[in-house]
Motif scaffolding. Structure first.
Motif, mmCIF file in Angstrom:
data_model
loop_
_atom_site.group_PDB
_atom_site.id
_atom_site.type_symbol
_atom_site.label_atom_id
_atom_site.label_comp_id
_atom_site.label_asym_id
_atom_site.label_seq_id
_atom_site.Cartn_x
_atom_site.Cartn_y
_atom_site.Cartn_z
ATOM 1 N N ALA A 22 71.198 42.341 -23.245
ATOM 2 C CA ALA A 22 70.341 43.626 -22.622
ATOM 3 C C ALA A 22 69.980 44.697 -23.671
ATOM 4 O O ALA A 22 70.415 44.833 -24.843
ATOM 5 C CB ALA A 22 71.097 44.294 -21.487
ATOM 6 N N ALA A 23 68.909 45.376 -23.501
ATOM 7 C CA ALA A 23 68.498 46.336 -24.253
ATOM 8 C C ALA A 23 69.440 47.399 -24.404
ATOM 9 O O ALA A 23 69.636 47.967 -23.117
ATOM 10 C CB ALA A 23 66.913 46.794 -23.892
ATOM 11 N N THR A 24 69.977 47.703 -25.513
ATOM 12 C CA THR A 24 70.641 48.880 -25.733
ATOM 13 C C THR A 24 70.410 49.536 -27.075
ATOM 14 O O THR A 24 70.448 49.029 -27.981
ATOM 15 C CB THR A 24 72.131 48.526 -25.703
ATOM 16 N N PHE A 25 69.817 50.702 -26.776
ATOM 17 C CA PHE A 25 69.124 51.328 -28.107
ATOM 18 C C PHE A 25 70.201 51.406 -29.314
ATOM 19 O O PHE A 25 71.335 51.996 -29.160
ATOM 20 C CB PHE A 25 68.737 52.762 -27.752
ATOM 21 N N GLU A 26 69.706 50.915 -30.268
ATOM 22 C CA GLU A 26 70.543 50.840 -31.423
ATOM 23 C C GLU A 26 70.913 51.944 -32.259
ATOM 24 O O GLU A 26 71.752 51.639 -32.964
ATOM 25 C CB GLU A 26 70.059 49.430 -32.328
ATOM 26 N N GLY A 27 69.950 52.647 -32.408
ATOM 27 C CA GLY A 27 70.222 53.821 -33.296
ATOM 28 C C GLY A 27 70.098 53.706 -34.800
ATOM 29 O O GLY A 27 70.996 54.292 -35.546
ATOM 30 N N ARG A 28 69.480 52.602 -35.185
ATOM 31 C CA ARG A 28 69.669 52.155 -36.655
ATOM 32 C C ARG A 28 68.309 52.023 -37.273
ATOM 33 O O ARG A 28 68.242 51.134 -38.313
ATOM 34 C CB ARG A 28 70.342 50.625 -36.614
ATOM 35 N N THR A 29 67.504 52.940 -36.972
ATOM 36 C CA THR A 29 66.065 52.864 -37.435
ATOM 37 C C THR A 29 65.603 54.404 -37.947
ATOM 38 O O THR A 29 64.856 54.962 -37.265
ATOM 39 C CB THR A 29 65.138 52.290 -36.615
ATOM 40 N N PRO A 30 66.462 55.027 -38.875
ATOM 41 C CA PRO A 30 66.090 56.247 -39.202
ATOM 42 C C PRO A 30 64.892 56.737 -39.696
ATOM 43 O O PRO A 30 64.294 57.795 -39.552
ATOM 44 C CB PRO A 30 67.063 56.466 -40.339
ATOM 45 N N ASP A 31 64.030 55.722 -40.082
ATOM 46 C CA ASP A 31 62.623 56.024 -40.604
ATOM 47 C C ASP A 31 61.650 55.253 -39.529
ATOM 48 O O ASP A 31 60.475 55.218 -40.072
ATOM 49 C CB ASP A 31 62.339 55.586 -42.077
ATOM 50 N N ALA A 32 62.206 54.970 -38.317
ATOM 51 C CA ALA A 32 61.165 54.275 -37.309
ATOM 52 C C ALA A 32 60.738 52.911 -37.822
ATOM 53 O O ALA A 32 59.675 52.533 -37.212
ATOM 54 C CB ALA A 32 60.099 55.435 -36.901
ATOM 55 N N LEU A 33 61.307 52.302 -38.767
ATOM 56 C CA LEU A 33 61.248 50.979 -39.266
ATOM 57 C C LEU A 33 62.350 50.265 -39.295
ATOM 58 O O LEU A 33 63.696 50.821 -39.267
ATOM 59 C CB LEU A 33 60.472 51.239 -40.565
ATOM 60 N N VAL A 34 62.143 49.140 -39.132
ATOM 61 C CA VAL A 34 63.638 47.934 -39.131
ATOM 62 C C VAL A 34 64.117 48.248 -40.465
ATOM 63 O O VAL A 34 63.855 48.349 -41.468
ATOM 64 C CB VAL A 34 62.934 46.597 -39.109
ATOM 65 N N GLU A 76 52.478 48.501 -39.432
ATOM 66 C CA GLU A 76 53.680 48.849 -40.602
ATOM 67 C C GLU A 76 54.813 48.314 -40.129
ATOM 68 O O GLU A 76 55.759 48.066 -41.013
ATOM 69 C CB GLU A 76 53.700 50.468 -41.028
ATOM 70 N N ALA A 77 55.275 48.249 -38.635
ATOM 71 C CA ALA A 77 56.685 47.964 -38.225
ATOM 72 C C ALA A 77 56.476 46.293 -38.077
ATOM 73 O O ALA A 77 57.567 45.849 -38.036
ATOM 74 C CB ALA A 77 56.620 48.347 -36.916
ATOM 75 N N VAL A 78 55.531 45.453 -38.349
ATOM 76 C CA VAL A 78 55.771 44.007 -37.977
ATOM 77 C C VAL A 78 56.315 43.318 -39.276
ATOM 78 O O VAL A 78 57.118 42.493 -38.732
ATOM 79 C CB VAL A 78 53.946 43.529 -37.984
ATOM 80 N N PRO A 79 56.057 43.743 -40.473
ATOM 81 C CA PRO A 79 57.049 42.723 -41.408
ATOM 82 C C PRO A 79 58.434 42.783 -41.135
ATOM 83 O O PRO A 79 59.090 41.960 -41.226
ATOM 84 C CB PRO A 79 56.492 43.510 -42.832
ATOM 85 N N GLY A 80 59.037 44.067 -40.851
ATOM 86 C CA GLY A 80 60.352 44.369 -40.827
ATOM 87 C C GLY A 80 60.641 43.684 -39.284
ATOM 88 O O GLY A 80 61.660 43.060 -39.197
ATOM 89 N N LEU A 81 60.015 43.690 -38.314
ATOM 90 C CA LEU A 81 60.439 43.050 -36.990
ATOM 91 C C LEU A 81 60.138 41.356 -37.333
ATOM 92 O O LEU A 81 61.033 40.531 -36.505
ATOM 93 C CB LEU A 81 59.207 43.493 -35.962
ATOM 94 N N ARG A 82 59.205 41.076 -38.024
ATOM 95 C CA ARG A 82 59.340 39.723 -38.239
ATOM 96 C C ARG A 82 60.704 39.174 -39.042
ATOM 97 O O ARG A 82 61.137 37.916 -38.701
ATOM 98 C CB ARG A 82 58.099 39.197 -39.198
ATOM 99 N N ARG A 83 61.195 39.953 -39.835
ATOM 100 C CA ARG A 83 62.502 39.644 -40.743
ATOM 101 C C ARG A 83 63.413 39.398 -39.584
ATOM 102 O O ARG A 83 64.089 38.556 -39.597
ATOM 103 C CB ARG A 83 62.515 40.584 -41.704
ATOM 104 N N LEU A 84 63.506 40.404 -38.553
ATOM 105 C CA LEU A 84 64.471 40.465 -37.548
ATOM 106 C C LEU A 84 64.453 39.133 -36.720
ATOM 107 O O LEU A 84 65.386 38.622 -36.392
ATOM 108 C CB LEU A 84 64.315 41.752 -36.743
#
Length: 398
Positions: A22-34, A76-84
């Motif tokens: 389930a979606a549980t907010f991760e709190g692991r994106t201090p700069d709003a990027l992956v 700008e968020a796509v490359p990091g999300l692709r890595r994920l």
């Protein structure tokens, strides 16, 4: 348990089993990027055996976040999300992006953008009035969901989950308590449901059958004068008839007014108070008991409500809440639910599902203390778990 762990389909997807993180907010994106830390969080639960992990919270606009550290969907968020997604796929699991706009739950002070609400409300987070979008702005928000879904495809996601719960934007429009509009988005239930249905239609039209499209829908807000279960049954029936969704995940509660209805178990009032600055901390001590109510924990605690949806709908449904062992998973299958979703138990033990598959007698170590809830303001985690050394948290720059 053969049914739980057998491959199955969700829209165009083939999943290795019927268990979704389930979606549980991760709190692991201090700069709003992956970050590498976020990637490892989802890679670990994927390696632990879930069929699909859900990345939360992928906002459709910068002002649609509960604070400015959350990811919002932009190129700008796509490359990091692709890595994920690549990391999740390497472990044999699928990846879903939770898309939504926080609406009245957004922190306007943090986002430096006004929070949105269907009617005039005051934001306790931003300490300012919320903005009421007109019909043109509502149309722009609908388009933003569709655009975010296209970016999710570009980032390699296999599914998107549209957030229609917890009094976030679409959910707040469903609530007669929060929505007092006089236009075609307010008043009757059909009008209050218009935004959710338009978002689902726009997302489906944008993505076609390339990825699965699901939604998280409140069964009830748990607030006097709010969205009720009979109303939710009707909205779910409309969504089914619209043919825009591949599944519904059933939830409950209001992040704005009654969050514990979703969680059940201990109410971590003292721990929440510690996260707040001085004046707010004193205020929370006055209202904390009313805001964080106590609901006794039991296995499959949302099942009684969800049964009514299973009786009236034919579409695939995801049972959430108190799914921690083989007994609760099998109960869901026996009741006719196609999928189950796990959240807090996987914070404590990311490999729990693998161990349940190996030994059906495996018990979850989660004690339902809910002290993971206040950690969303730093880095979401189980406070009782000794984690391996955390991966670096620098934002992805490739």
């Amino acid at each position: 348990m053969n049914e739980v762990f057998a491959p199955t389909t969700l829209g165009p997807l083939t999943l290795r089993n019927r268990v979704i993180k389930a979606a549980t907010f991760e709190g692991r994106t201090p700069d709003a990027l992956v970050t590498d830390d976020l990637i490892e969080f989802h890679r670990e639960v994927a390696a632990g055996g879930v069929a699909m992990t859900t990345v939360a919270y992928c906002a459709v606009a910068p002002g649609g976040r509960t604070d400015r550290h959350q990811i919002w969907m932009r190129p700008e968020a796509v490359p990091g999300l692709r890595r994920l997604t690549d990391a999740v796929h390497a472990e044999g699991a699928a990846a879903s992006a939770q898309l939504g706009h926080a609406g009245p739950v957004a922190n306007s002070a943090s986002n430096r953008a006004p929070a949105l609400a269907p009617s005039r409300l005051f934001s306790p987070l931003g300490m300012s009035p919320m903005k009421v979008p007109d019909e043109t702005e509502i149309g722009e928000l609908v388009t933003a969901h569709a655009d975010a879904a296209l970016l999710a495809i570009e980032a390699g996601f296999d599914a998107v989950e549209i957030h229609f719960g917890h009094n976030y934007l679409a959910s707040s429009f469903l609530s007669p308590l929060l929505n007092r509009r006089k236009d075609r988005y307010g008043g009757t239930l059909q009008n209050r449901a218009r935004l959710a249905r338009e978002i689902a239609r726009a997302v489906r039209d944008a993505v076609g059958e390339r990825i699965a499209v699901t939604a998280k829908l409140n069964m009830e807000d748990g607030v006097r004068g709010g969205f009720t279960l009979p109303e939710s049954l009707q909205v779910a029936s409309w969504l089914e008839a619209d043919g825009t969704l591949d599944a519904l995940e059933l939830t409950a509660g209001s992040s704005l007014l009654n969050p514990m209805l979703l969680f059940h178990g201990a109410a971590p009032r003292r721990e929440f108070a510690k996260t707040l600055p001085g004046p707010a901390r004193w205020g929370f001590r006055l209202i904390g008991r009313a805001f964080l109510r106590e609901y006794p924990y039991e296995k499959a605690y949302l099942l009684e409500r969800a049964r009514q949806f299973r009786r009236e709908l034919s579409m695939p449904l995801v049972l959430l809440g108190g799914i921690t062992d083989s007994e609760s998973m099998q109960l869901a299958m026996d009741e006719g639910f196609e999928f189950v979703a796990m959240g807090r138990a996987l914070l404590r033990e990311p490999d729990l599902l693998r161990r349940i598959e190996s030994d059906a007698k495996t018990e979850s170590a989660c004690v339902h203390c809910n002290e993971c809830m206040p950690t969303i303001y730093s880095r979401t985690r189980c406070v009782l778990r000794i984690e391996p050394s955390a991966a670096g948290s620098a934002p992805d720059s490739r």
